[in-house]
Design a protein around this motif. Sequence first.
Motif, PDB file in Angstrom:
ATOM      1  N   HIS A  27      37.628  35.323  38.249  1.00 33.30           N
ATOM      2  CA  HIS A  27      39.097  34.377  38.565  1.00 33.30           C
ATOM      3  C   HIS A  27      40.033  35.041  38.546  1.00 33.30           C
ATOM      4  O   HIS A  27      41.384  35.362  39.914  1.00 33.30           O
ATOM      5  N   ALA A  28      39.957  36.412  37.320  1.00 34.95           N
ATOM      6  CA  ALA A  28      41.188  37.071  37.382  1.00 34.95           C
ATOM      7  C   ALA A  28      41.794  38.201  37.741  1.00 34.95           C
ATOM      8  O   ALA A  28      42.920  38.563  38.645  1.00 34.95           O
ATOM      9  N   PHE A  29      40.537  38.631  38.359  1.00 39.04           N
ATOM     10  CA  PHE A  29      40.346  39.828  39.802  1.00 39.04           C
ATOM     11  C   PHE A  29      41.343  39.327  40.244  1.00 39.04           C
ATOM     12  O   PHE A  29      42.124  39.692  40.811  1.00 39.04           O
ATOM     13  N   GLY A  30      40.338  38.203  41.471  1.00 36.66           N
ATOM     14  CA  GLY A  30      41.059  38.116  42.795  1.00 36.66           C
ATOM     15  C   GLY A  30      42.797  37.095  42.517  1.00 36.66           C
ATOM     16  O   GLY A  30      43.529  37.250  43.392  1.00 36.66           O
ATOM     17  N   THR A  31      43.010  37.142  41.290  1.00 35.01           N
ATOM     18  CA  THR A  31      44.721  36.334  40.984  1.00 35.01           C
ATOM     19  C   THR A  31      45.322  37.502  41.037  1.00 35.01           C
ATOM     20  O   THR A  31      46.319  37.421  42.007  1.00 35.01           O
ATOM     21  N   GLN A  32      44.928  39.281  41.195  1.00 35.29           N
ATOM     22  CA  GLN A  32      45.699  39.856  40.464  1.00 35.29           C
ATOM     23  C   GLN A  32      45.557  40.357  42.562  1.00 35.29           C
ATOM     24  O   GLN A  32      46.335  40.922  42.909  1.00 35.29           O
ATOM     25  N   ILE A  33      44.648  40.965  42.335  1.00 28.87           N
ATOM     26  CA  ILE A  33      44.351  41.501  43.722  1.00 28.87           C
ATOM     27  C   ILE A  33      44.568  40.461  45.029  1.00 28.87           C
ATOM     28  O   ILE A  33      44.764  41.030  46.433  1.00 28.87           O
ATOM     29  N   GLY A  34      44.440  39.702  45.265  1.00 33.67           N
ATOM     30  CA  GLY A  34      45.065  38.692  46.879  1.00 33.67           C
ATOM     31  C   GLY A  34      46.822  39.055  46.658  1.00 33.67           C
ATOM     32  O   GLY A  34      46.685  39.000  47.572  1.00 33.67           O
ATOM     33  N   GLY A  35      47.441  39.040  45.300  1.00 34.39           N
ATOM     34  CA  GLY A  35      48.582  39.006  45.257  1.00 34.39           C
ATOM     35  C   GLY A  35      49.287  40.401  46.255  1.00 34.39           C
ATOM     36  O   GLY A  35      50.397  40.175  46.527  1.00 34.39           O
ATOM     37  N   ILE A  36      48.492  41.343  45.455  1.00 32.70           N
ATOM     38  CA  ILE A  36      48.738  42.871  45.804  1.00 32.70           C
ATOM     39  C   ILE A  36      48.536  42.901  47.095  1.00 32.70           C
ATOM     40  O   ILE A  36      49.185  43.443  48.004  1.00 32.70           O
TER      41      ILE A  36
END
Length: 394
Positions: A148-157
């Motif tokens: 969840h934390a990874f997806g929050t960051q990588i999706g926005g990037i």
Amino acid sequence: MRKLLIIMQKNNINFSKDYILHILMYFFFFSSRIIFTGLMSILLFDKGFSAYTISLVSSISILVSLALVPYLGHLCDKKGPEKVSIFLLLVASISGVAFACSSSLILIITFFSGVMLSINVLHPIIEKKATTTAYSYGSIRIWGTLGHAFGTQIGGICYQHISSESAYILFSFGLMITLFSMRSITKYNTNSPDSHKNIYWGLNGMITKELIAYTAIVFCFYAALDSKNLFITPFFNSVGFSITSTSSLLFAASFFEIPLIIFGNKFINTYSRRKLVTSAIIILLCQLLCYAFFSNQVLLIIITLLSNSFTSMLFIMINLRVISELIDASKQITVLTAISSVRSISAVFGQTLGGKIIDIYSYQFFFMFLILLATLSVILAVSFMDNTPTLKGR
């Protein structure tokens, strides 16, 4: 990470092929889920749609889920969750990319509803899987939080620096890894000595006063929780936080559920259902009271870090415990997906009424409305939930 490895060693966890497949399934499902839901409104705004149209797309998807999620949950219990899950992962993977590439409102609604229907069925199934493996719940579910934390960051990037479509291609790729992992996982051995370590199976599968009351509790609790989550960013903006700082705060808050996931079974399987449900609601109440009556930024940061993600994860774990005790094992996916539908109804109720309260009055009145809902759920829990500890706690 070193502490995590030590905890795994204490729980006799090693990185076997089976365990790595579980890691991949949880990590990529939850990272894909937050990529899709977290970027939906931004994508549609960028396509030129209004806020009203975006809410219409979301509302129609909720109605589709309400109509079909209970049936698909029953189908999982009847045909087996693996077959249904693989089909839904394929549907979501294709529909997600099609949603990102569509410009027609009808197609956007169709593909968005397809993804959300699939996710709403898959979420309780995958949550349930963490309780029916040879591994401890925490050693499995923690990878969902990290995903969840990874997806929050990588999706926005990806969305900001590459393209909007790239984020949804990443979403589809993550679901394909989830599908591959699910197909490859060794079937659970029901004779495993750990099979009953975290779960005490159903009592009789009958509809009881406690189950009816618990459904009402779920409605009130999630009406408050999901409404708070929807408006938390504009609320923080109204008291002086920037959108970037709010996003960073919510990202940091997600890591505060990790200790709960790792050590939660020490009390989840010990205390009574009444005490567990009441404790989760009281934590939410504390957060809402701070939001309603205090504007000190330091206090708001502290209460958000300690309670925002923690409360949600705590109730997910409690929900698995309650359903596993009240419902026969052969019907649990049906009931878990029905509870998911109740949550969807409560979201429509709480967010629609809450939005009107904000427009007419203020955020303080909005949070007071949510406090009323949470208080009602406490009363129901104290009045109807069983107060007997589990076998482990007796």
